[in-house]
Design a protein around this motif. Structure first.
Motif, mmCIF file in Angstrom:
data_model
loop_
_atom_site.group_PDB
_atom_site.id
_atom_site.type_symbol
_atom_site.label_atom_id
_atom_site.label_comp_id
_atom_site.label_asym_id
_atom_site.label_seq_id
_atom_site.Cartn_x
_atom_site.Cartn_y
_atom_site.Cartn_z
ATOM 1 N N THR A 56 -38.325 -9.498 -3.015
ATOM 2 C CA THR A 56 -38.399 -9.780 -1.483
ATOM 3 C C THR A 56 -38.367 -11.123 -1.108
ATOM 4 O OG1 THR A 56 -40.853 -9.645 -2.187
ATOM 5 C CG2 THR A 56 -39.525 -7.478 -1.486
ATOM 6 N N HIS A 57 -38.515 -12.161 -1.737
ATOM 7 C CA HIS A 57 -38.836 -13.551 -1.322
ATOM 8 C C HIS A 57 -38.470 -14.127 -2.499
ATOM 9 C CE1 HIS A 57 -42.375 -12.792 -3.673
ATOM 10 N NE2 HIS A 57 -42.466 -14.150 -3.774
ATOM 11 N N LYS A 58 -38.237 -15.601 -2.110
ATOM 12 C CA LYS A 58 -38.024 -16.562 -3.198
ATOM 13 C C LYS A 58 -39.277 -17.727 -3.292
ATOM 14 C CE LYS A 58 -32.981 -16.927 -2.299
ATOM 15 N NZ LYS A 58 -31.981 -17.951 -1.931
ATOM 16 N N GLU A 59 -39.573 -17.974 -4.454
ATOM 17 C CA GLU A 59 -40.546 -18.720 -4.856
ATOM 18 C C GLU A 59 -40.192 -20.091 -5.443
ATOM 19 O OE1 GLU A 59 -44.155 -18.133 -8.150
ATOM 20 O OE2 GLU A 59 -42.645 -16.721 -7.911
ATOM 21 N N ASN A 60 -40.998 -21.177 -4.651
ATOM 22 C CA ASN A 60 -40.707 -22.398 -5.057
ATOM 23 C C ASN A 60 -41.361 -22.564 -6.591
ATOM 24 O OD1 ASN A 60 -39.084 -23.168 -2.789
ATOM 25 N ND2 ASN A 60 -40.951 -23.633 -1.737
ATOM 26 N N ILE A 61 -40.368 -23.461 -7.591
ATOM 27 C CA ILE A 61 -41.193 -23.796 -8.866
ATOM 28 C C ILE A 61 -41.479 -25.132 -8.892
ATOM 29 C CG2 ILE A 61 -40.764 -23.714 -11.324
ATOM 30 C CD1 ILE A 61 -38.936 -21.259 -10.729
ATOM 31 N N ALA A 62 -40.273 -26.148 -8.759
ATOM 32 C CA ALA A 62 -40.554 -27.601 -8.982
ATOM 33 C C ALA A 62 -39.611 -28.124 -8.201
ATOM 34 C CB ALA A 62 -40.335 -27.835 -10.493
ATOM 35 N N VAL A 63 -39.817 -29.444 -7.857
ATOM 36 C CA VAL A 63 -38.784 -30.366 -7.195
ATOM 37 C C VAL A 63 -38.924 -31.607 -8.206
ATOM 38 C CG1 VAL A 63 -38.064 -31.611 -5.226
ATOM 39 C CG2 VAL A 63 -39.246 -29.196 -4.907
ATOM 40 N N GLY A 69 -40.919 -38.596 -7.893
ATOM 41 C CA GLY A 69 -41.456 -37.744 -8.916
ATOM 42 C C GLY A 69 -41.153 -36.506 -9.407
ATOM 43 N N ILE A 70 -42.101 -35.899 -9.965
ATOM 44 C CA ILE A 70 -41.844 -34.395 -10.103
ATOM 45 C C ILE A 70 -43.116 -33.871 -9.553
ATOM 46 C CG2 ILE A 70 -41.886 -32.358 -11.978
ATOM 47 C CD1 ILE A 70 -40.745 -34.505 -13.838
ATOM 48 N N HIS A 71 -42.877 -32.601 -8.593
ATOM 49 C CA HIS A 71 -43.921 -31.780 -8.080
ATOM 50 C C HIS A 71 -43.791 -30.469 -8.464
ATOM 51 C CE1 HIS A 71 -46.397 -29.823 -5.151
ATOM 52 N NE2 HIS A 71 -45.445 -28.935 -5.030
ATOM 53 N N ILE A 72 -44.636 -29.893 -9.333
ATOM 54 C CA ILE A 72 -44.814 -28.442 -9.714
ATOM 55 C C ILE A 72 -45.790 -27.558 -9.018
ATOM 56 C CG2 ILE A 72 -45.303 -27.151 -11.911
ATOM 57 C CD1 ILE A 72 -44.425 -29.715 -13.471
ATOM 58 N N GLU A 73 -45.466 -26.401 -8.700
ATOM 59 C CA GLU A 73 -46.217 -25.560 -7.900
ATOM 60 C C GLU A 73 -47.461 -25.069 -8.843
ATOM 61 O OE1 GLU A 73 -46.115 -25.006 -4.998
ATOM 62 O OE2 GLU A 73 -44.358 -25.951 -4.374
ATOM 63 N N ASP A 74 -48.358 -24.822 -8.044
ATOM 64 C CA ASP A 74 -49.842 -24.582 -8.962
ATOM 65 C C ASP A 74 -49.510 -23.324 -9.718
ATOM 66 O OD1 ASP A 74 -50.978 -26.270 -7.627
ATOM 67 O OD2 ASP A 74 -51.810 -25.223 -6.034
ATOM 68 N N ASN A 75 -48.592 -22.412 -9.552
ATOM 69 C CA ASN A 75 -48.694 -21.189 -10.305
ATOM 70 C C ASN A 75 -47.880 -21.496 -11.634
ATOM 71 O OD1 ASN A 75 -49.668 -19.644 -8.309
ATOM 72 N ND2 ASN A 75 -47.872 -19.010 -7.491
ATOM 73 N N TYR A 76 -47.143 -22.653 -11.710
ATOM 74 C CA TYR A 76 -46.473 -23.119 -12.904
ATOM 75 C C TYR A 76 -46.956 -24.181 -13.593
ATOM 76 C CZ TYR A 76 -42.916 -19.736 -11.093
ATOM 77 O OH TYR A 76 -42.370 -18.427 -11.047
ATOM 78 N N LYS A 77 -48.143 -24.791 -13.050
ATOM 79 C CA LYS A 77 -48.533 -26.043 -13.597
ATOM 80 C C LYS A 77 -49.122 -25.531 -15.258
ATOM 81 C CE LYS A 77 -49.789 -28.759 -9.685
ATOM 82 N NZ LYS A 77 -50.730 -29.279 -9.091
ATOM 83 N N GLY A 78 -48.892 -26.238 -16.148
ATOM 84 C CA GLY A 78 -49.429 -25.965 -17.567
ATOM 85 C C GLY A 78 -48.443 -25.147 -18.261
ATOM 86 N N ARG A 79 -47.445 -24.266 -17.542
ATOM 87 C CA ARG A 79 -46.507 -23.570 -18.148
ATOM 88 C C ARG A 79 -45.070 -24.017 -18.195
ATOM 89 N NH1 ARG A 79 -45.266 -18.671 -17.038
ATOM 90 N NH2 ARG A 79 -45.172 -18.497 -14.909
ATOM 91 N N ILE A 80 -44.846 -24.868 -17.608
ATOM 92 C CA ILE A 80 -43.509 -25.624 -17.457
ATOM 93 C C ILE A 80 -43.454 -27.274 -17.443
ATOM 94 C CG2 ILE A 80 -42.407 -23.561 -16.133
ATOM 95 C CD1 ILE A 80 -42.385 -25.443 -13.595
ATOM 96 N N HIS A 81 -42.349 -27.674 -17.922
ATOM 97 C CA HIS A 81 -42.366 -29.116 -18.057
ATOM 98 C C HIS A 81 -40.921 -29.506 -17.950
ATOM 99 C CE1 HIS A 81 -41.133 -30.028 -22.131
ATOM 100 N NE2 HIS A 81 -41.672 -29.083 -22.563
ATOM 101 N N PHE A 82 -40.852 -30.916 -17.609
ATOM 102 C CA PHE A 82 -39.265 -31.476 -17.945
ATOM 103 C C PHE A 82 -39.180 -32.308 -18.809
ATOM 104 C CE2 PHE A 82 -39.811 -29.639 -13.488
ATOM 105 C CZ PHE A 82 -38.473 -29.216 -13.234
#
Length: 347
Positions: A56-63, A69-82
């Motif tokens: 139903t929608h699109k969800e931003n993950i990171a920029v 620098g790097i911005h990670i959305e709260d739902n993905y903090k601690g679960r993803i990295h670059f």
């Protein structure tokens, strides 16, 4: 049903077209995953963004931005990295994934002067992931070389499309899709280095250029049409260079020769020590047995054993024998001789 409508239905059934997007890679869901996103050309990367598409929608993950620098959305903090703050490699690493991470992901890279480059990655559950088939048709090449694949199924008639794929243990990468109209759709990682012939009524042939280490994998062509699929698999392996092959053989012979010499030295040393040990045991037994031999009880006997102590002992016995008195028993013959002896003694 015309060819175009049938093609759209076939793509949706096969899974290469999800929500109207060509899927570049299919990744199996695991706790730790890597979603590859590397821009294949030389250009200035302005910004990279990761987005997940739900029903139903699109969800931003990171920029990722070279300045901010790097911005990670709260739902993905601690679960993803670059891997790096900013580079040509903007791959996304999952370190704690869940079933909710199944879905479609978009890696969009804004470049100058090329514009926007996009890659579509689909994460599927393990039971929905079609792993590698049995390997066959080996193809050998060297890094930097080219590889040619030919699918035995002609496009046209019962075959409506042919998909070429690179298959690994945890992912399937789309190389190119050919249809009956002669159209082709490239995977984002292969467009710049793949030559393909999608001519109808001909076998689909591709040439993969500039082979790298990641290309040593299994490949497959899948022909789809009229609710049937036909597959043909290939395996690309590295060719051993002749010079290195000679060095390898020479090194193996040298190692075998050194091992033989080492074993020979061990055998000779062991035999020498055994011989020396037997000699020591023989001498010890001789010394232990000599004192038990029977020796003469009087001074007139002589031993046959030669040695320093026996020589000195014989000298002592010789000196003693000079002073010893010798008794001789004589038988009396008559009385007259006795008188003569007495007379001469008195004289």
């Amino acid at each position: 049903m015309d060819h175009v409508t049938f093609l759209v239905v076939a793509l949706q059934l096969y899974g290469t077209n999800v929500e109207g997007k060509f899927v570049d890679s299919t990744v199996k869901l695991t706790e730790k995953m890597k979603l590859d996103c590397v821009y294949p050309k030389r250009a200035m990367i302005i910004q990279t963004s990761w987005v997940k598409s739900n029903l139903t929608h699109k969800e931003n993950i990171a920029v990722v931005h070279p300045i901010y620098g790097i911005h990670i959305e709260d739902n993905y903090k601690g679960r993803i990295h670059f891997q790096n703050d900013f580079s040509e490699d903007n791959s996304l690493y999952f370190i704690k994934s869940t079933l909710e991470d199944v879905g479609l992901y978009f890696c969009s890279i804004q470049t100058y002067p090329d514009g926007i480059w996009e890659k579509v990655i689909q994460i599927v559950q393990p039971d929905a992931f079609e792993g590698p088939e049995k390997e066959n048709n080996p193809v050998f090449t060297e890094p930097g070389g080219n590889v040619t694949f030919t699918c035995p199924y002609n496009i046209g008639g019962s075959v409506q499309q042919v998909m070429w794929e690179r298959i690994k243990a945890d992912r399937i990468d789309s190389i190119v899709l050919c249809n009956t109209l002669g159209e082709k759709s490239f995977g984002s990682d292969f467009e710049e280095r793949t030559l393909v012939d999608c001519t109808p009524e001909a076998s689909s042939t591709i040439i993969l250029q500039n082979i790298t280490a990641s290309d040593f994998a299994m490949y497959r062509c899948v022909a789809t049409g009229r609710n049937k699929t036909y597959a043909m698999s290939f395996t690309v392996a590295a060719t051993l260079d002749h010079q290195w092959f000679i060095i390898y053989i020479a090194g193996g012979i040298s190692a075998a020769f050194l091992l033989l010499v080492f074993l020979l030295i061990i055998c000779i040393t062991t035999a020498y020590h055994k011989k020396k040990k037997r000699k020591r045991i023989t001498q010890a037994l001789a010394k232990a047995l000599y004192p038990t031999q029977t020796r003469p009880v009087n001074s007139y006997g002589r031993s046959n054993f030669h040695g320093t102590e026996n020589t000195e002992r014989r000298r002592e016995e010789s000196s003693l024998s000079q002073t010893e008195e010798i008794y001789i028993n004589c038988r009396s013959v008559s009385h007259k001789p006795k008188k003569r002896l007495l007379t001469s003694f008195l004289d």
